[in-house]
Write a protein that holds these residues in place. Structure first.
Motif, mmCIF file in Angstrom:
data_model
loop_
_atom_site.group_PDB
_atom_site.id
_atom_site.type_symbol
_atom_site.label_atom_id
_atom_site.label_comp_id
_atom_site.label_asym_id
_atom_site.label_seq_id
_atom_site.Cartn_x
_atom_site.Cartn_y
_atom_site.Cartn_z
ATOM 1 N N ILE A 43 0.969 -1.149 0.091
ATOM 2 C CA ILE A 43 -0.024 0.111 -0.083
ATOM 3 C C ILE A 43 0.873 1.174 -0.035
ATOM 4 O O ILE A 43 1.754 1.250 0.937
ATOM 5 C CB ILE A 43 -0.804 0.084 1.235
ATOM 6 C CG1 ILE A 43 -1.832 -1.215 1.252
ATOM 7 C CG2 ILE A 43 -1.833 1.315 1.302
ATOM 8 C CD1 ILE A 43 -2.680 -1.265 2.463
ATOM 9 N N SER A 60 -6.635 3.597 -5.200
ATOM 10 C CA SER A 60 -6.794 2.825 -6.395
ATOM 11 C C SER A 60 -6.242 1.362 -6.034
ATOM 12 O O SER A 60 -5.285 1.639 -5.347
ATOM 13 C CB SER A 60 -6.390 3.284 -7.810
ATOM 14 O OG SER A 60 -5.101 3.796 -7.589
ATOM 15 N N ALA A 61 -6.499 0.086 -6.548
ATOM 16 C CA ALA A 61 -5.860 -0.681 -6.389
ATOM 17 C C ALA A 61 -5.883 -1.880 -7.479
ATOM 18 O O ALA A 61 -6.610 -1.798 -8.444
ATOM 19 C CB ALA A 61 -6.589 -1.677 -5.342
ATOM 20 N N MET A 66 -1.841 -1.351 -3.973
ATOM 21 C CA MET A 66 -2.916 -0.195 -3.584
ATOM 22 C C MET A 66 -2.220 1.299 -3.464
ATOM 23 O O MET A 66 -1.077 1.189 -2.874
ATOM 24 C CB MET A 66 -3.740 -0.538 -2.479
ATOM 25 C CG MET A 66 -4.874 0.531 -2.157
ATOM 26 S SD MET A 66 -6.098 0.026 -0.869
ATOM 27 C CE MET A 66 -5.393 1.011 0.315
ATOM 28 N N THR A 67 -2.875 2.237 -3.908
ATOM 29 C CA THR A 67 -2.342 3.611 -3.734
ATOM 30 C C THR A 67 -3.391 4.533 -3.016
ATOM 31 O O THR A 67 -4.311 4.509 -3.646
ATOM 32 C CB THR A 67 -1.879 4.221 -5.053
ATOM 33 O OG1 THR A 67 -0.871 3.169 -5.696
ATOM 34 C CG2 THR A 67 -1.206 5.531 -5.251
ATOM 35 N N LEU A 107 -11.075 -5.375 -1.152
ATOM 36 C CA LEU A 107 -10.561 -4.411 -2.283
ATOM 37 C C LEU A 107 -11.188 -4.982 -3.483
ATOM 38 O O LEU A 107 -11.263 -6.226 -3.831
ATOM 39 C CB LEU A 107 -9.283 -4.085 -2.285
ATOM 40 C CG LEU A 107 -8.518 -3.804 -1.172
ATOM 41 C CD1 LEU A 107 -7.126 -3.513 -1.283
ATOM 42 C CD2 LEU A 107 -9.161 -2.716 -0.276
ATOM 43 N N GLU A 109 -10.434 -4.124 -7.647
ATOM 44 C CA GLU A 109 -9.470 -3.677 -8.571
ATOM 45 C C GLU A 109 -9.845 -2.252 -9.176
ATOM 46 O O GLU A 109 -10.829 -2.285 -9.574
ATOM 47 C CB GLU A 109 -8.897 -4.529 -9.769
ATOM 48 C CG GLU A 109 -8.129 -5.646 -8.949
ATOM 49 C CD GLU A 109 -7.228 -6.353 -10.255
ATOM 50 O OE1 GLU A 109 -6.618 -5.817 -10.973
ATOM 51 O OE2 GLU A 109 -7.339 -7.585 -10.159
#
Length: 123
Positions: A43, A60-61, A66-67, A107, A109
């Motif tokens: 992350i 976003s992932a 993930m960011t 999560l 995508e």
């Protein structure tokens, strides 16, 4: 495709706000039972000057990581808190009263959250 967080690693810049955002994320993830250690699902918490300078952020992932990115330093922190609310179910009622429910963090995508404020300033 969905991703269930069980073990993560947190990568961040070195500004005071980014470090604090990473500490907050780690604290709440550990309370949810997610292990934070090297080699986990990455992350990244970062400042991104292409986002709105009015505290806009994006989460976003992908299968690779993930960011959480913010257009200002404070927006980085807002992105972490919004992610925790929306995906981990964390509720902040008062400074000393919060609810952290049991259960997995799943999560999806792609762009999970995006926020661009309509106003130039907060009060």
């Amino acid at each position: 495709m969905s991703i269930t967080l069980r073990q993560v690693s947190i990568i961040t810049g070195n500004t005071e706000t980014e470090v604090y955002a990473a500490e907050e994320l780690q604290s709440y993830l550990e309370k949810k039972g997610v292990t934070v250690a090297d080699g986990g699902y990455p992350i990244t918490i970062t400042y991104d000057n292409t986002l709105s300078r009015n505290d806009g952020f994006r989460v976003s992932a992908t299968a690779d990581g993930m960011t959480i990115a913010g257009g200002t330093e404070h927006a980085v922190l807002y992105g972490v808190y919004k992610f925790l609310e929306q995906y981990a179910g964390v509720r902040y009622f008062m400074p000393d009263l919060e609810k952290i429910p049991e259960g997995d963090i799943v999560l999806k995508e792609g762009n999970m959250l995006a926020y661009t404020p309509h106003f130039e300033a907060r009060r």
